[in-house]
Design a protein around this motif. Structure first.
Motif, PDB file in Angstrom:
ATOM      1  N   ALA A1096       0.826  -1.206   0.000  1.00 25.38           N
ATOM      2  CA  ALA A1096       0.000   0.000   0.000  1.00 25.38           C
ATOM      3  C   ALA A1096       0.857   1.252   0.000  1.00 25.38           C
ATOM      4  N   LYS A1097       1.986   1.220   0.765  1.00 30.71           N
ATOM      5  CA  LYS A1097       2.887   2.378   0.780  1.00 30.71           C
ATOM      6  C   LYS A1097       3.456   2.650  -0.610  1.00 30.71           C
ATOM      7  N   GLU A1098       3.856   1.582  -1.313  1.00 33.61           N
ATOM      8  CA  GLU A1098       4.418   1.751  -2.664  1.00 33.61           C
ATOM      9  C   GLU A1098       3.361   2.338  -3.616  1.00 33.61           C
ATOM     10  N   VAL A1099       2.160   1.797  -3.507  1.00 33.78           N
ATOM     11  CA  VAL A1099       1.087   2.301  -4.378  1.00 33.78           C
ATOM     12  C   VAL A1099       0.795   3.774  -4.067  1.00 33.78           C
ATOM     13  N   ALA A1100       0.714   4.104  -2.784  1.00 38.94           N
ATOM     14  CA  ALA A1100       0.444   5.480  -2.398  1.00 38.94           C
ATOM     15  C   ALA A1100       1.530   6.422  -2.892  1.00 38.94           C
ATOM     16  N   GLU A1101       2.813   5.945  -2.829  1.00 37.19           N
ATOM     17  CA  GLU A1101       3.916   6.766  -3.327  1.00 37.19           C
ATOM     18  C   GLU A1101       3.748   7.055  -4.813  1.00 37.19           C
ATOM     19  N   ASN A1102       3.351   6.036  -5.565  1.00 34.56           N
ATOM     20  CA  ASN A1102       3.106   6.252  -7.009  1.00 34.56           C
ATOM     21  C   ASN A1102       1.996   7.278  -7.236  1.00 34.56           C
ATOM     22  N   LEU A1103       0.956   7.186  -6.416  1.00 33.54           N
ATOM     23  CA  LEU A1103      -0.157   8.139  -6.565  1.00 33.54           C
ATOM     24  C   LEU A1103       0.284   9.562  -6.227  1.00 33.54           C
ATOM     25  N   PHE A1104       1.086   9.701  -5.164  1.00 28.02           N
ATOM     26  CA  PHE A1104       1.558  11.033  -4.798  1.00 28.02           C
ATOM     27  C   PHE A1104       2.446  11.618  -5.885  1.00 28.02           C
ATOM     28  N   GLN A1105       3.282  10.752  -6.516  1.00 24.06           N
ATOM     29  CA  GLN A1105       4.147  11.228  -7.606  1.00 24.06           C
ATOM     30  C   GLN A1105       3.324  11.685  -8.813  1.00 24.06           C
ATOM     31  N   MET A1106       2.155  11.063  -8.982  1.00 19.24           N
ATOM     32  CA  MET A1106       1.268  11.466 -10.096  1.00 19.24           C
ATOM     33  C   MET A1106       0.491  12.746  -9.766  1.00 19.24           C
ATOM     34  N   GLY A1107       0.688  13.265  -8.554  1.00 20.58           N
ATOM     35  CA  GLY A1107       0.002  14.500  -8.157  1.00 20.58           C
ATOM     36  C   GLY A1107      -1.433  14.279  -7.762  1.00 20.58           C
ATOM     37  N   THR A1108      -1.780  13.052  -7.422  1.00 16.14           N
ATOM     38  CA  THR A1108      -3.156  12.732  -7.051  1.00 16.14           C
ATOM     39  C   THR A1108      -3.377  12.994  -5.567  1.00 16.14           C
ATOM     40  N   HIS A1109      -4.387  13.751  -5.268  1.00 24.21           N
ATOM     41  CA  HIS A1109      -4.725  14.030  -3.871  1.00 24.21           C
ATOM     42  C   HIS A1109      -6.236  13.876  -3.679  1.00 24.21           C
ATOM     43  N   LYS A1110      -6.765  12.742  -4.137  1.00 25.10           N
ATOM     44  CA  LYS A1110      -8.191  12.482  -3.980  1.00 25.10           C
ATOM     45  C   LYS A1110      -8.490  12.067  -2.539  1.00 25.10           C
ATOM     46  N   PRO A1111      -9.633  12.480  -2.035  1.00 24.03           N
ATOM     47  CA  PRO A1111      -9.981  12.099  -0.659  1.00 24.03           C
ATOM     48  C   PRO A1111     -10.024  10.581  -0.461  1.00 24.03           C
ATOM     49  N   GLY A1112     -10.509   9.849  -1.472  1.00 21.59           N
ATOM     50  CA  GLY A1112     -10.628   8.400  -1.326  1.00 21.59           C
ATOM     51  C   GLY A1112      -9.295   7.715  -1.098  1.00 21.59           C
ATOM     52  N   MET A1113      -8.264   8.229  -1.734  1.00 23.72           N
ATOM     53  CA  MET A1113      -6.937   7.635  -1.570  1.00 23.72           C
ATOM     54  C   MET A1113      -6.445   7.810  -0.130  1.00 23.72           C
ATOM     55  N   TYR A1114      -6.605   9.013   0.404  1.00 25.05           N
ATOM     56  CA  TYR A1114      -6.191   9.257   1.784  1.00 25.05           C
ATOM     57  C   TYR A1114      -7.010   8.404   2.754  1.00 25.05           C
ATOM     58  N   VAL A1115      -8.285   8.276   2.486  1.00 30.20           N
ATOM     59  CA  VAL A1115      -9.144   7.501   3.383  1.00 30.20           C
ATOM     60  C   VAL A1115      -8.725   6.039   3.392  1.00 30.20           C
ATOM     61  N   LEU A1116      -8.449   5.480   2.206  1.00 25.77           N
ATOM     62  CA  LEU A1116      -8.026   4.077   2.126  1.00 25.77           C
ATOM     63  C   LEU A1116      -6.729   3.849   2.910  1.00 25.77           C
ATOM     64  N   LEU A1117      -5.768   4.721   2.677  1.00 25.47           N
ATOM     65  CA  LEU A1117      -4.468   4.563   3.338  1.00 25.47           C
ATOM     66  C   LEU A1117      -4.600   4.778   4.852  1.00 25.47           C
ATOM     67  N   SER A1118      -5.415   5.762   5.229  1.00 31.24           N
ATOM     68  CA  SER A1118      -5.641   6.014   6.657  1.00 31.24           C
ATOM     69  C   SER A1118      -6.312   4.815   7.320  1.00 31.24           C
ATOM     70  N   ASN A1119      -7.312   4.252   6.642  1.00 34.62           N
ATOM     71  CA  ASN A1119      -7.989   3.074   7.187  1.00 34.62           C
ATOM     72  C   ASN A1119      -7.053   1.880   7.297  1.00 34.62           C
TER      73      ASN A1119
END
Length: 1261
Positions: A1096-1119
């Protein structure tokens, strides 16, 4: 009678020659008197006077003949001329009668008797109010008194003459006393002739109301003499209403007398009711009544020379200050043509023959009325002209006008240059020729060169600039005019109206010093063309006088904007006002009835048509035919068609077209075979019918059988080929055309557009410009449509510039095309600028702008534009609903639909599709069911688009009714199959989706990329991993469809659901397309399910590099961190959300109970029945725990106590909605609970034996 006199004159002259030959000049007095009578009755008063003067001792009978002859020639009581009272000719002739009477009195041979005095009284009548009439009228009355004194009892004839004498000299009281005393004093009961004399007496004195009362009190029927007397009085005192009544009675008494119709037509023309005048002439034609033309018995050779001389006479009269009074010309024609009609009237030609024929030794004296000289002898004025050379001005002027109408301007100019002499009419004709053919440069040069410019010259130039779209130059000409008349003002108003500048037009209209009915009609027409019916009706109601054009324009304006009921109301108002409809008004009323779609009104209007005499009019009959076919009553239309007394090619074509359009092609063919004369038009209609029904070969056969096809026929065949996708054949035919017009080019461009060949369409448009022809509005609109579809905004801007250059930008179709082109190209500023610059905005213009704003997600602007619209139609409402639906404001979309229904508008297929989509987005299956009922009521249940929308709606609401609709459909397209597969996917019916796909393959329906998307989603949600891999691999191998990113996303979601995270990651790394944020979010969700923190950390890092800051992504990682107990990372992640201003969308659920939506959030306390809801949930929890249920608190991702976690689970928003549903619905009711974020697990809860289930909840995007 004129014709008989003409024949008699020819033989009478021959008889006169025999008299001279055999009897000599001093023949019998009776023969002499007969010849005097003969020539006088033939209108040859000069000859009759000559013969009378040669009689040595004329007797009483001869005197009476001569007096009666002069009396007839000058009598004004005949009332056959509109201006027959007090003319110069009447005065001159009456004076001759008086002189003749004085000569008679000076002789000692004879003394006048009663007959003499009657003739004298008749002559005095022609003098009207002239002083000479008074003395002799009194003499007639003195004679009447002498008769009584000598013991002679007056009889009915004597009394009639006495009353008539009082009439001529204006002794109203004396004449009325004689009439009233007839029975008491003379025992003579008044007869019809006495009433006629009395009515004439009262009418001449202006006592018209009393005259009407006397007529109404008559004990006997009226006759034509009485009504002619009343008509003469009406004309004398300018009472057009009374005149109209009198003439209508004359027509009733003498329906075959053409003179009566001419009187009525002339009366209407005099008061400028041209439509009424034309209607009278049409009635004459329908009744077969022909007007007897005026003619002269003396045939003059060299008549053209007379006309050319008259041209010079007219010019000379103008030099002496004479201005023709064109109100004498009772036709609705140009002022110039009216003056020509006056100059070359038969009477003028007659005078010309006396003046210019070589057998006359000297010119005759002509008496002409002018503003400065009441009686003016032209002999001296014309003497110098008669010796001058004859120039063919008239012939040349007419030739210039004819050439200009034919477009042969160079020949007209050549003739103009060769003319040795020109008058103002010549200059005006040539300037008008240039303006009529849009050669304003040459018109301006000729205007500047003209030495004399009258008001017509200026108006011609003004009109030319206006018609060419150069309204600013027209305004400049108008401002520079040294003088203006009402025609000039009307031309300026019309020019502004035609160019869409209604505000400026209204300003000019308000400044007019005087207005005629054409002025009002012009302004009303402008408002109607601009669909500004409120302003049009405000002006219409203020009109001091209306003609049939006024009524027609308003009715047609309402029909144009589909306000058929208002159009019909205007027609009813016109009928109640006693206005007689003409052909155009009847046709407009039929269009209104056709729009109302009411068969009873069609039948009612047929009765009106029969009543006013249009039952045999072929144009009206064809309009009735179209009304029947528009209603769908084809058989009734056929019966009416068979009974039509006259059919033209348009009637046959309309019936053939109607059969073709309703699918009865065989009946169309049978009717075509009955056409008595197969013209090019009827053959073209049948050819088009074949082409529209897909039988292109039969269409070809008819086309090649036409010996000389018209351009319309060629264009229709090209369109037929294009509609069948045979664009090559259409192009070949286009190249073979002997002559093309702009419609030919438009047909080819539209054909390319219809067949998806946008680049070829633009190339063809370029070829059109290179050919030197100008594109019509259809060409421009089609080309702009292509630019919209292919995104060629740069080319679209060039076309925009061309529309400005050729003055087509203000056309509503072109303007709407520009708005759509700029809107689709995301250039809303340009689209708005085009809209604001349009002088005339129709409802399509408003709808185009609203649609563009909606498509560009400018919903506030769309709503504001919608509110500013003068009128809304169903397209306006649908566009706004679509905007609200796509923006997620489905509740507002549904309210908008209800507002539209409250307005009484009938929804279209597009409207239903939009509102069904809104129901799906809102998850309101009950409202969806109501809309489904409306679909059945409207008859849309067989419409493909509507059925597809219903399938999607029911599927998204968790109902299997969508699949039932799919299986019941008689015809399905690929969208239908995809909608059914999507329904299976939404409801977790993976196996059903697989079976459905196999059925699709069996029916040879080729899938597309969306088909596989829904199929893979269904497999994913049902755990069909092997099937999913099979179909995913078959996309490229079997169907040649390259998988797109969303297909990979479905596979990653499927693999992730079953814990195959490494395979999912490998699939992403092997993708042939660039992965987007959605596919990484799917893998992140799988990591959350299987608690794989490192991946999940690797996937989240890829999303952050893509400039994605969707609420759903933060919620998934937080959960994920919370489920692993990493609360520090949870707090860091929430701080990061605050830094990036990312907020979690709150979750809520809703349920519909009795047409009302109830929404709930987590631990909601706002609902009215929240205490009952909480109590019910607590009760269920306790009962379930007794049965062994243990809440899974792992789903509560907060660092709180276990008991608090259980409370958060218990009061989740879905459970609150479900509990309220249980409290509010009967047992065994299916409860649908919707949520805004993601799908929940379906739960089954026993409620006293009731089975209650939630629906699958959708994620809205």
């Amino acid at each position: 009678m004129d014709y008989l006199f003409g024949i008699g004159f020819k033989h009478g002259r021959a008889l006169h020659a025999h008299v001279l030959k055999f009897l000599g000049f001093n023949y019998d007095p009776y023969v002499q008197a007969s010849l005097v009578n003969f020539y006088s009755k033939c209108g040859k008063f000069g000859i009759s006077q000559f013969l009378f003067d040669q009689i040595r001792d004329p007797d009483l009978a001869t005197w009476n003949i001569m007096l009666a002859a002069h009396s007839r020639s000058g009598s004004s009581s005949d009332a056959t001329s509109v201006d027959g009272f007090g003319s110069a000719e009447d005065a001159e002739t009456s004076m001759k009668v008086l002189d003749l009477f004085r000569n008679m009195q000076s002789t000692s041979v004879v003394r006048p008797n009663e007959v003499t005095l009657v003739a004298l009284a008749s002559a005095c009548a022609s003098l009207g109010a002239l002083s000479q009439a008074h003395g002799h009228g009194h003499r007639a009355l003195d004679l009447f008194e002498r008769m009584k004194q000598e013991g002679l009892t007056p009889d009915d004839v004597t009394l009639a003459v006495a009353i008539s004498a009082c009439s001529h000299v204006g002794l109203v009281e004396e004449g009325r006393n004689i009439f009233d005393s007839m029975e008491n004093d003379y025992e003579v009961k008044p007869k019809l002739e006495h009433y006629c004399c009395l009515v004439d007496l009262l009418g001449r004195a202006g006592r018209l109301e009393e005259a009407e009362e006397r007529v109404k009190s008559m004990p006997m029927s009226t006759n034509t003499v009485l009504w002619r007397s009343l008509l003469g009085a009406a004309k004398l005192h300018g009472n057009s209403t009374l005149g109209e009544t009198a003439i209508k009675h004359l027509i009733e008494l003498e329906p075959d007398n053409s003179g009566n119709y001419v009187l009525l037509s002339n009366l209407y023309s005099r008061i400028e009711k041209w439509d009424y005048a034309n209607e009278v002439r049409r009635l004459m034609k329908c009744k077969g009544v022909d007007k007897i033309p005026e003619w002269e018995t003396e045939v003059i050779q060299g008549q053209v020379e007379i006309y050319l001389k008259l041209e010079e006479v007219d010019s000379k009269l103008r030099e002496h200050g004479h201005t023709p009074s064109t109100k004498e010309v009772l036709f609705d024609i140009e002022e110039e043509e009216k003056e020509d009609a006056l100059s070359y009237h038969l009477r003028s030609c007659c005078s010309g023959s006396d003046c210019f024929c070589p057998h006359h030794e000297e010119p005759a004296a002509l008496m002409v009325t002018t503003p400065t000289h009441p009686l003016f002898n032209l002999h001296r004025a014309l003497s110098p002209i008669l010796a001058a050379p004859h120039h063919h001005l008239l012939q040349c002027n007419r030739r210039i006008r004819d050439l200009s109408r034919q477009g042969r301007i160079s020949e007209a100019r050549q003739l103009f240059d060769e003319m040795p002499q020109r008058d103002p009419i010549t200059w005006n004709a040539m300037i008008s020729a240039y303006t009529r053919n849009n050669q304003m440069g040459n018109a301006q040069l000729l205007f500047d060169a003209a030495e004399v410019k009258d008001v017509r010259t200026w108006t011609s130039l003004l009109t030319g600039y206006s018609k060419g779209g150069r309204v600013d130059e027209a305004r400049r000409v108008f401002e520079c005019m040294p003088e203006r008349n009402v025609v000039s003002w009307n031309a300026m108003v019309s020019g502004l109206v035609e160019n869409g500048r209604l505000r400026c037009a209204r300003k000019v209209f308000d400044e007019m010093p005087e207005r005629d009915v054409a002025s009002w009609n012009g302004m009303v027409t402008g408002y109607c063309h601009g669909s500004m019916m409120k302003e049009a009706m405000e002006l219409f109601d203020r009109m001091p006088e209306r003609n049939l054009v006024s009524w027609f324009v308003v009715m047609n304006g309402f029909v144009k904007i589909d306000c058929f009921e208002e159009a019909w109301d205007v027609f009813e108002m016109m009928r109640k006002g006693g206005v007689l409809a003409d052909q155009e008004v009847i046709v407009a009323a039929l269009l209104a009835v056709k729009g109302l779609n009411e068969l009873d009104l069609i039948e009612s209007l047929r009765g009106v048509v029969i009543k006013i005499g249009f039952e045999e009019d072929v144009v009206v009959g064809t309009a009735i035919l179209n009304a029947y076919t528009g209603y769908g009553a084809i058989d009734t239309a056929l019966c009416f068609f068979e009974r039509m007394p006259e059919k033209n090619e348009y009637s046959w074509s309309s019936m053939i077209t109607s059969f073709s359009q309703c699918g009865r092609l065989d009946d169309a063919v049978a009717l075509y075979r009955r056409v008595p004369e197969r013209t090019v038009a009827t053959r073209t209609t049948m050819m088009t019918a074949y082409a529209q029904n897909g039988r292109i070969r039969e269409a070809e056969l008819i086309f090649y059988q036409i010996p000389n096809p018209s351009t319309i026929t060629w264009n229709a065949m090209i369109s037929g080929y294009a509609s069948e996708g045979m664009i090559k054949e259409a192009n070949d035919l286009f190249m073979r055309m002997p002559a093309r017009n702009s419609t030919s080019w438009a047909a080819m461009i539209a054909g390319f557009v219809q067949n998806g060949q946008g680049e070829e369409a633009l190339q063809f448009f370029a070829d059109l410009l290179r050919s030197g022809d100008l594109p019509n509005h259809s060409c421009l609109t089609s080309s702009l449509f292509v630019c919209s579809n292919v995104g060629a905004i740069k080319i679209g801007k060039q076309i925009h510039a061309l529309t400005v250059k050729i003055a087509s930008w203000n056309n509503s179709f072109v303007g709407n095309g520009l708005i759509s082109m700029y809107s689709k190209g995301k250039h809303m500023e340009d689209a708005t600028r085009v809209f604001n610059s349009m002088g005339v905005k129709d409802i399509v213009s408003w709808n185009s702008l609203i649609t563009g704003l909606v498509e560009n997600e400018m919903l506030a602007g769309a709503s504001d534009t919608f509110n500013k619209m003068p009128r809304h139609d169903v397209v306006s409402w649908t566009a706004l609903m679509s905007g609200f639906t796509h923006s997620g404001q489905v509740d507002i979309a549904l309210r908008t639909f209800l507002d539209m229904m409250a307005e009484g508008l009938r929804p279209t297929e597009s409207t239903i599709t939009t509102v069904v989509s809104a129901c799906a987005g809102f998850g309101s299956v009950k409202l969806g069911e109501q809309i489904h009922g409306l679909v059945l009521k409207l008859g849309f249940d067989e419409r493909l688009f509507v059925c597809n929308a219903l399938i999607s709606m029911y599927s998204k609401c968790g109902s299997e009714v969508g699949l039932c609709i799919f299986h019941d459909m008689s015809h399905r397209d690929i969208v239908s199959w995809n909608a059914a597969l999507a329904g299976c996917a939404h409801n977790g019916l993976g196996k059903e989706a697989v079976e459905l796909f196999r059925s699709m393959e069996a029916e040879a329906i080729f899938p597309n990329e969306f088909t596989f998307l829904e199929l893979l989603c269904a497999c994913s949600r049902s755990g069909l991993v092997d099937d999913a891999w099979t179909y995913f691999n078959s996309m490229q191998d079997v169907y040649g469809i390259k998988p797109l990113v969303f297909h990979y996303t479905c596979m990653v979601d499927l693999l992730g659901r079953f814990g195959k995270l490494s395979e999912a990651e490998a699939l992403i790394n092997s993708m042939t397309v660039e992965p987007d944020s959605v596919i990484w979010e799917a893998l992140l969700g799988a990591c959350r399910i299987h608690n794989n923190v490192e991946l999940a950390k690797e996937v989240a890092e890829n999303l952050f590099q893509m400039g994605t800051h969707k609420p759903g992504m933060y919620v998934l990682l937080s959960n994920l961190y919370a489920s692993d107990g990493r609360w520090d990372e949870v707090r860091d992640l929430r701080d990061s959300m605050k830094v990036h201003k990312v907020s979690k969308e709150p979750g809520f659920s809703w349920i519909q109970i009795k047409n009302k939506i109830h929404s709930f959030s987590i631990a909601d306390r706002a609902h009215d029945r929240i205490e009952d809801i909480y109590a019910l949930l607590k009760d269920y929890q306790e009962r379930l725990k007794m049965m062994g249920y243990v809440p899974d608190t792992n789903f509560v991702l907060h660092d709180v106590e276990e008991e608090q976690k259980e409370d958060e689970l218990l009061y989740h928003c879905e459970k609150l909605a479900l509990a309220f549903g249980i409290l509010s619905t009967p047992k065994e009711t299916c409860i649908h609970v919707m949520k805004n974020l993601r799908t929940c697990v379906a739960e089954t809860i026993g409620n006293q034996g009731a089975s209650v289930s939630t629906a699958w909840i959708l994620t809205l995007t």
